[in-house]
Design an enzyme around this catalytic site. Structure first.
Site, PDB file in Angstrom:
ATOM      1  CG  HIS A  42       3.178  -1.923  -2.263  1.00 21.64           C
ATOM      2  ND1 HIS A  42       2.253  -2.367  -1.333  1.00 21.64           N
ATOM      3  CD2 HIS A  42       2.452  -1.538  -3.338  1.00 21.64           C
ATOM      4  CE1 HIS A  42       1.033  -2.262  -1.841  1.00 21.64           C
ATOM      5  NE2 HIS A  42       1.117  -1.755  -3.056  1.00 21.64           N
ATOM      6  CD  GLU A 145      -3.039   0.741  -7.759  1.00 22.58           C
ATOM      7  OE1 GLU A 145      -2.297  -0.234  -7.907  1.00 22.58           O
ATOM      8  OE2 GLU A 145      -2.762   1.682  -7.009  1.00 22.58           O
ATOM      9  CG  ASP A 171      -3.655  -2.830  -5.578  1.00 26.31           C
ATOM     10  OD1 ASP A 171      -4.019  -3.566  -4.643  1.00 26.31           O
ATOM     11  OD2 ASP A 171      -2.733  -2.008  -5.465  1.00 26.31           O
TER      12      ASP A 171
HETATM   13  C1  3PY Z   1      -0.292  -3.195  -8.646  1.00 27.95           C
HETATM   14  O1  3PY Z   1      -0.158  -4.105  -9.468  1.00 27.95           O
HETATM   15  O2  3PY Z   1      -1.306  -3.002  -7.968  1.00 27.95           O
HETATM   16  C2  3PY Z   1       0.807  -2.258  -8.450  1.00 27.95           C
HETATM   17  O3  3PY Z   1       0.644  -1.312  -7.713  1.00 27.95           O
HETATM   18  C3  3PY Z   1       2.062  -2.536  -9.203  1.00 27.95           C
HETATM   19  O4  3PY Z   1       3.100  -1.724  -8.841  1.00 27.95           O
HETATM   20 MG    MG Z   2      -1.096  -1.323  -6.571  1.00 22.57          MG
END
Ligand code: 3PY
Ligand code: MG
Length: 251
Positions: A42, A145, A171
């Protein structure tokens, strides 16, 4: 409560870098974190910056980690060849994804990582030593995630070579349709399921505490997390800057 930043209590505390700045990486490592992860997913961190990041973190005996951009052979291979000692792979949803990550991260016969002289082995000077240890010593954490990953957590954790999971709460909230509500009961329940599966499989449960406090770190340890990224360079800098300004403005 004081928390020691080493392996003796099996609690591993690191932090997260989005700036990619080797100066900031060096400061974080010197502060005493066990590991520092560069966010290649990111943030605008290129391979040149990452190679300097590894040098900066290693200088103080901390371990350089990469949250790679994607679950692909080259994203994982290049991070390892630069000298990452831990790889965090985003969006691993099932056993097949987990096997793909393991295969990219391990030298044959366990995987398909390519052999080469590179930064990780001091440009060939430590080739034999590095190759002998890398498969066992480099940590591989897969990111849980998504709802799908939570549903498949047992099969993900059954994949040999996966050392543990790292929960991505943002996510995860998106995949449950409650974007950003990381404390929503559905997310709390999903995280509890993941942490208890890690316990059952004897694997590491990790997460990122973006806004860490003594209380939420203690709470996370009590819940069974043993691997935590505390804060993030951008947030540390922003909060410190705002705090000092607001203290002056409040006079
Ligand atoms: C998320 O919260 O999706 C992440 O990838 C955190 O780094
Ligand atoms: Mg993430």
């Amino acid at each position: 409560m004081s928390i020691s930043v080493n392996d003796s209590n099996n609690i591993s505390l690191g932090t997260w870098l989005q700036s990619g700045s080797p100066v900031v990486a060096e400061i974080m490592a010197n502060a005493g974190f066990e590991w520092v992860a560069a966010d290649l997913e990111h943030a605008a961190i290129d391979w040149g910056m990452f190679s300097h990041f590894v040098r900066a973190v290693s200088r103080h005996g901390a371990k350089p980690y990469a949250r790679v951009a994607e679950n692909s052979v080259m994203a994982i291979r290049k991070a390892l060849d630069c000298g990452a000692l831990g790889i965090i792979v985003p969006l691993v949803n099932n056993a097949q994804d987990a096997k793909k990550a393991v295969s990219a991260a391990k030298y044959p016969p366990e995987g398909i990582r390519g052999f080469a002289f590179c930064q990780a082995n001091e440009w060939g000077d430590q080739f034999d030593q590095y190759v002998a240890l890398a498969n066992d010593e480099v940590r591989l954490l897969v990111m849980v995630e998504s709802k799908e990953a939570v549903e498949h957590i047992d099969e993900i954790l059954s994949v040999k070579g996966v050392d543990g999971v790292f929960i991505g709460p943002y996510d995860l909230s998106g995949s449950y349709g409650i974007i950003g509500q990381t404390s929503h009961p559905s997310i709390v329940q999903a995280k509890e399921k993941v942490v208890s599966a890690c316990k059952k499989h004897g694997k590491t449960a990790g997460q990122h505490i973006v806004l860490p406090t003594k209380e939420n770190i203690k709470e996370a340890i009590e819940m069974g997390y043993s691997f935590m990224a505390l804060g993030m360079d951008t947030v540390f800098i922003s909060n410190s800057a705002r705090n000092i300004l607001s203290s002056v403005e409040g006079e």
